[in-house]
Design a protein around this motif. Structure first.
Motif, PDB file in Angstrom:
ATOM      1  N   LEU A 136     -16.789   8.395  10.595  1.00  0.00           N
ATOM      2  CA  LEU A 136     -15.400   8.769  10.866  1.00  0.00           C
ATOM      3  C   LEU A 136     -14.543   7.526  11.084  1.00  0.00           C
ATOM      4  N   ILE A 137     -15.041   6.591  11.861  1.00  0.00           N
ATOM      5  CA  ILE A 137     -14.324   5.337  12.124  1.00  0.00           C
ATOM      6  C   ILE A 137     -14.142   4.567  10.821  1.00  0.00           C
ATOM      7  N   GLY A 138     -15.203   4.467  10.048  1.00  0.00           N
ATOM      8  CA  GLY A 138     -15.127   3.755   8.776  1.00  0.00           C
ATOM      9  C   GLY A 138     -14.154   4.402   7.810  1.00  0.00           C
ATOM     10  N   ALA A 139     -14.165   5.732   7.760  1.00  0.00           N
ATOM     11  CA  ALA A 139     -13.260   6.441   6.843  1.00  0.00           C
ATOM     12  C   ALA A 139     -11.801   6.212   7.230  1.00  0.00           C
ATOM     13  N   PHE A 140     -11.495   6.292   8.537  1.00  0.00           N
ATOM     14  CA  PHE A 140     -10.117   6.082   8.964  1.00  0.00           C
ATOM     15  C   PHE A 140      -9.709   4.629   8.749  1.00  0.00           C
ATOM     16  N   ALA A 141     -10.608   3.695   9.014  1.00  0.00           N
ATOM     17  CA  ALA A 141     -10.298   2.279   8.819  1.00  0.00           C
ATOM     18  C   ALA A 141      -9.973   2.002   7.349  1.00  0.00           C
ATOM     19  N   LEU A 142     -10.771   2.557   6.446  1.00  0.00           N
ATOM     20  CA  LEU A 142     -10.500   2.366   5.024  1.00  0.00           C
ATOM     21  C   LEU A 142      -9.214   3.064   4.599  1.00  0.00           C
ATOM     22  N   SER A 143      -8.962   4.227   5.174  1.00  0.00           N
ATOM     23  CA  SER A 143      -7.726   4.947   4.884  1.00  0.00           C
ATOM     24  C   SER A 143      -6.515   4.130   5.340  1.00  0.00           C
ATOM     25  N   LEU A 144      -6.620   3.546   6.519  1.00  0.00           N
ATOM     26  CA  LEU A 144      -5.533   2.700   7.025  1.00  0.00           C
ATOM     27  C   LEU A 144      -5.303   1.510   6.099  1.00  0.00           C
ATOM     28  N   LEU A 145      -6.380   0.894   5.648  1.00  0.00           N
ATOM     29  CA  LEU A 145      -6.227  -0.246   4.739  1.00  0.00           C
ATOM     30  C   LEU A 145      -5.532   0.181   3.452  1.00  0.00           C
ATOM     31  N   GLY A 146      -5.881   1.352   2.936  1.00  0.00           N
ATOM     32  CA  GLY A 146      -5.201   1.869   1.742  1.00  0.00           C
ATOM     33  C   GLY A 146      -3.730   2.127   2.003  1.00  0.00           C
ATOM     34  N   TRP A 147      -3.423   2.715   3.158  1.00  0.00           N
ATOM     35  CA  TRP A 147      -2.037   2.989   3.537  1.00  0.00           C
ATOM     36  C   TRP A 147      -1.264   1.676   3.640  1.00  0.00           C
ATOM     37  N   LEU A 148      -1.877   0.688   4.304  1.00  0.00           N
ATOM     38  CA  LEU A 148      -1.231  -0.620   4.451  1.00  0.00           C
ATOM     39  C   LEU A 148      -1.017  -1.298   3.100  1.00  0.00           C
ATOM     40  N   LEU A 149      -1.979  -1.166   2.206  1.00  0.00           N
ATOM     41  CA  LEU A 149      -1.844  -1.753   0.883  1.00  0.00           C
ATOM     42  C   LEU A 149      -0.669  -1.131   0.135  1.00  0.00           C
ATOM     43  N   GLY A 150      -0.547   0.183   0.206  1.00  0.00           N
ATOM     44  CA  GLY A 150       0.587   0.856  -0.427  1.00  0.00           C
ATOM     45  C   GLY A 150       1.910   0.448   0.193  1.00  0.00           C
ATOM     46  N   ALA A 151       1.935   0.391   1.528  1.00  0.00           N
ATOM     47  CA  ALA A 151       3.162  -0.002   2.220  1.00  0.00           C
ATOM     48  C   ALA A 151       3.518  -1.454   1.912  1.00  0.00           C
ATOM     49  N   ALA A 152       2.521  -2.315   1.884  1.00  0.00           N
ATOM     50  CA  ALA A 152       2.776  -3.729   1.577  1.00  0.00           C
ATOM     51  C   ALA A 152       3.305  -3.883   0.158  1.00  0.00           C
ATOM     52  N   GLY A 153       2.782  -3.091  -0.762  1.00  0.00           N
ATOM     53  CA  GLY A 153       3.283  -3.136  -2.137  1.00  0.00           C
ATOM     54  C   GLY A 153       4.760  -2.825  -2.203  1.00  0.00           C
ATOM     55  N   VAL A 154       5.189  -1.832  -1.436  1.00  0.00           N
ATOM     56  CA  VAL A 154       6.598  -1.470  -1.406  1.00  0.00           C
ATOM     57  C   VAL A 154       7.411  -2.559  -0.711  1.00  0.00           C
ATOM     58  N   VAL A 155       6.896  -3.073   0.394  1.00  0.00           N
ATOM     59  CA  VAL A 155       7.611  -4.098   1.154  1.00  0.00           C
ATOM     60  C   VAL A 155       7.837  -5.345   0.293  1.00  0.00           C
ATOM     61  N   PHE A 156       6.791  -5.802  -0.378  1.00  0.00           N
ATOM     62  CA  PHE A 156       6.941  -7.021  -1.178  1.00  0.00           C
ATOM     63  C   PHE A 156       7.699  -6.760  -2.464  1.00  0.00           C
ATOM     64  N   GLN A 157       7.666  -5.530  -2.955  1.00  0.00           N
ATOM     65  CA  GLN A 157       8.426  -5.167  -4.155  1.00  0.00           C
ATOM     66  C   GLN A 157       9.918  -5.194  -3.850  1.00  0.00           C
TER      67      GLN A 157
END
Length: 163
Positions: A136-157
């Motif tokens: 559960l911890i690993g799944a949420f951590a990976l989900s957060l990283l995916g969310w951050l990656l998407g958000a960072a893509g928008v921020v830097f775009q």
């Protein structure tokens, strides 16, 4: 009764975010203070806690991502309309991220901050505990990283090009 009617959305948001924090705090405390005993590789969590934590994390991730995405699309659409109305306006300039954050409701801002804060704690625990944490911890951590990656893509775009 008018107060409740006026504050209904805030009450719902507060309850949802409070429940998210309470459930994930419980998970973090159980996993964080668990000491390997040689019999199990990770601390046992009951099914209800795992289900509630998973549903809340997925829901909050989806809600915040969609709210941000819709707001960004709305700002882009409005800026395109403005450019169409102003001949000679620079069509290549990225939109202003400050306008996106100005349009976000305080509830959405609170949801993003809560999601990021809890998610970063989960990620940190996952990195520290390693294999002694739960799936559960690993799944949420990976989900957060995916969310951050998407958000960072928008921020830097949205960075305005240097002229």
């Amino acid at each position: 009764m008018d107060f409740l009617r006026q504050q209904l959305f805030n009450i719902i948001a507060f309850v949802f975010l409070g429940l998210f924090v309470a459930v994930w705090s419980s998970v973090l405390l159980r996993v964080g203070f668990w000491v390997p005993d040689g019999r199990t590789v990770a601390p046992p969590l009951n099914g209800a806690l795992v289900t509630a934590a998973g549903v809340l994390a997925t829901s909050l991730s989806s809600l915040t991502a969609s709210a941000l995405g819709f707001t960004i699309a709305e700002v882009r659409r409005d800026e395109e309309v403005r450019r169409d109305l102003q001949p000679g306006a620079d069509a290549g300039v990225a939109f202003n991220p400050a306008e996106v954050t100005a349009r976000l409701s305080p509830r959405i801002v609170a949801a993003v901050v809560v999601y990021l804060a809890v998610g970063l704690l989960v990620l940190l625990l996952w990195l520290v505990k390693g294999t002694a944490s739960t799936d559960l911890i690993g799944a949420f951590a990976l989900s957060l990283l995916g969310w951050l990656l998407g958000a960072a893509g928008v921020v830097f775009q949205t960075e305005k090009p240097v002229s």
